[in-house]
Design an enzyme around this catalytic site. Structure first.
Site, PDB file in Angstrom:
ATOM      1  N   GLU A 116       0.864  -1.187   0.000  1.00 57.98           N
ATOM      2  CA  GLU A 116       0.000   0.000   0.000  1.00 57.98           C
ATOM      3  C   GLU A 116       0.897   1.233   0.000  1.00 57.98           C
ATOM      4  O   GLU A 116       1.807   1.352   0.813  1.00 57.98           O
ATOM      5  CB  GLU A 116      -0.919  -0.047   1.216  1.00 57.98           C
ATOM      6  CG  GLU A 116      -2.028   0.985   1.188  1.00 57.98           C
ATOM      7  CD  GLU A 116      -1.525   2.365   1.534  1.00 57.98           C
ATOM      8  OE1 GLU A 116      -1.731   3.272   0.694  1.00 57.98           O
ATOM      9  OE2 GLU A 116      -0.910   2.537   2.605  1.00 57.98           O
ATOM     10  N   SER A 117       0.628   2.172  -0.909  1.00 57.69           N
ATOM     11  CA  SER A 117       1.589   3.241  -1.192  1.00 57.69           C
ATOM     12  C   SER A 117       1.747   4.249  -0.054  1.00 57.69           C
ATOM     13  O   SER A 117       2.857   4.742   0.181  1.00 57.69           O
ATOM     14  CB  SER A 117       1.209   3.969  -2.485  1.00 57.69           C
ATOM     15  OG  SER A 117      -0.077   4.540  -2.382  1.00 57.69           O
ATOM     16  N   CYS A 141      -7.890   6.079  -6.466  1.00 53.22           N
ATOM     17  CA  CYS A 141      -7.481   5.235  -5.346  1.00 53.22           C
ATOM     18  C   CYS A 141      -8.692   4.517  -4.763  1.00 53.22           C
ATOM     19  O   CYS A 141      -9.762   5.113  -4.584  1.00 53.22           O
ATOM     20  CB  CYS A 141      -6.795   6.085  -4.282  1.00 53.22           C
ATOM     21  SG  CYS A 141      -6.435   5.192  -2.752  1.00 53.22           S
ATOM     22  N   ASP A 145      -5.524   8.841  -9.940  1.00 52.10           N
ATOM     23  CA  ASP A 145      -4.264   8.221 -10.350  1.00 52.10           C
ATOM     24  C   ASP A 145      -4.145   8.390 -11.863  1.00 52.10           C
ATOM     25  O   ASP A 145      -5.002   7.910 -12.609  1.00 52.10           O
ATOM     26  CB  ASP A 145      -4.240   6.730  -9.989  1.00 52.10           C
ATOM     27  CG  ASP A 145      -4.280   6.492  -8.494  1.00 52.10           C
ATOM     28  OD1 ASP A 145      -3.653   7.261  -7.757  1.00 52.10           O
ATOM     29  OD2 ASP A 145      -4.939   5.523  -8.062  1.00 52.10           O
ATOM     30  N   HIS A 185      -3.519   0.815  -8.588  1.00 50.64           N
ATOM     31  CA  HIS A 185      -2.847   0.746  -9.893  1.00 50.64           C
ATOM     32  C   HIS A 185      -2.702  -0.701 -10.377  1.00 50.64           C
ATOM     33  O   HIS A 185      -3.018  -1.032 -11.527  1.00 50.64           O
ATOM     34  CB  HIS A 185      -1.436   1.341  -9.812  1.00 50.64           C
ATOM     35  CG  HIS A 185      -1.344   2.712  -9.254  1.00 50.64           C
ATOM     36  ND1 HIS A 185      -1.645   3.026  -7.943  1.00 50.64           N
ATOM     37  CD2 HIS A 185      -0.926   3.873  -9.831  1.00 50.64           C
ATOM     38  CE1 HIS A 185      -1.435   4.318  -7.740  1.00 50.64           C
ATOM     39  NE2 HIS A 185      -1.003   4.856  -8.859  1.00 50.64           N
ATOM     40  N   GLY A 197       3.634  11.389  -3.439  1.00 49.15           N
ATOM     41  CA  GLY A 197       4.375  11.149  -2.210  1.00 49.15           C
ATOM     42  C   GLY A 197       5.776  10.627  -2.449  1.00 49.15           C
ATOM     43  O   GLY A 197       6.313   9.874  -1.640  1.00 49.15           O
TER      44      GLY A 197
END
Length: 281
Positions: A89-90, A189, A196, A228, A258
């Site tokens: 998870e980003s 997201c 995105d 993504h 980020g």
């Protein structure tokens, strides 16, 4: 999407919640999301995937202190194999990298070892990682996907809800081997619904796919909420389902957020992804 609602793995994520930044190393900040959440809806199982591939991440905001307390910076290249149990998870990845900021490490090798160990544990599978000095990137040009761009078509669109049926009946009997590119991929997201933005390359061999229908299909992701990696697997699955190409590769490169960009690819043939930055990266 309703199929994800109430899943405990998603409810436990820090994504979409107020969080504090940790300035000292903390591996517990990393959070994984089971790939099965998306694959179950596509009837894909871990032991019988129709593709191989990876999730390529570029880490632009990585810094730590050397043993004398002098800040160090690097750019990192990470690839998670598509067979890992979890994707990363980003937001948790960003928070984890921030935890290096005020932590002393003896040398670069220890930083690499630490990152690789933690990411492998979170992903639960094969991960490759390399750190580069900034000088490694100074001579690298901005590149583009090699292929025919399908974006400049005189079509009218007024519906932006995801619809895989655009691909239904989209092939002709003409056999081709071609690479198509679109820079109009946009999804949201899964948790926060933040946009995105990405470019996608579709390389296939088989019956010719109608480019208008393919573009309408890609544009239908515009209000679609998935990560993504999940979007790329959905594109691969839908093209295989409706178009039945002999070979297929789907590779998307997304803009960074980020300090991280995510670039997933899936293929059922021999393919080595180029990792150069696109114009929006």
């Amino acid at each position: 999407m309703s199929l994800y609602q109430g899943d405990k793995a998603l409810e436990a994520l820090s994504l979409g919640k107020e969080t504090q930044y940790h300035t000292h190393y903390d591996a517990s900040l990393l959070q994984g999301v089971p790939r099965r959440l998306n694959r179950d809806s596509l009837s894909l199982t871990a032991d019988n995937l129709p593709f191989h591939g990876g999730d390529i991440w570029t880490m632009y905001e990585l810094s730590w202190l050397n043993s004398q307390g002098l800040p160090q910076v690097a750019i990192g290249h990470v690839e998670l194999d598509a067979t890992t149990e979890n994707l990363i998870e980003s937001k948790s990845f960003k928070l984890y990298l921030n935890s290096f900021n005020q932590t002393r490490f003896e040398n670069w090798h220890i930083v690499e070892e630490t990152l690789l160990k933690d990411l492998t544990a979170c992903a639960k599978g094969r991960v490759h990682l390399t750190l580069y000095p900034l000088s490694h990137f100074t001579s690298q040009p901005i590149v583009d996907f090699v292929g025919e761009c399908i974006d400049n078509q005189p079509i009218e669109i007024d519906n932006y809800q995801f619809d895989s049926q655009w691909l239904n009946g989209s092939t002709t009997d003409t056999l081709v081997e071609e690479t198509l590119v679109s820079h109009l991929l946009k999804s949201n997201c899964l948790i926060t619904h933040q946009p995105d933005w990405g470019s996608v390359m579709i390389q296939y061999k088989g019956k010719k796919i109608d480019r208008e229908k393919l573009l309408r299909y890609l544009v239908s992701f515009r209000q679609h909420n998935e990560f993504h990696e999940q979007c790329v697997e959905r594109i691969f699955h839908d093209i295989m389902t409706f178009c039945s190409p002999d070979t297929l590769t789907v590779y998307a490169r997304y803009t960074r957020r980020g300090g991280l960009d995510i670039n997933p690819w899936r293929s059922n043939c021999e393919f080595v992804p180029e990792t150069g930055r696109l114009a929006r990266q």
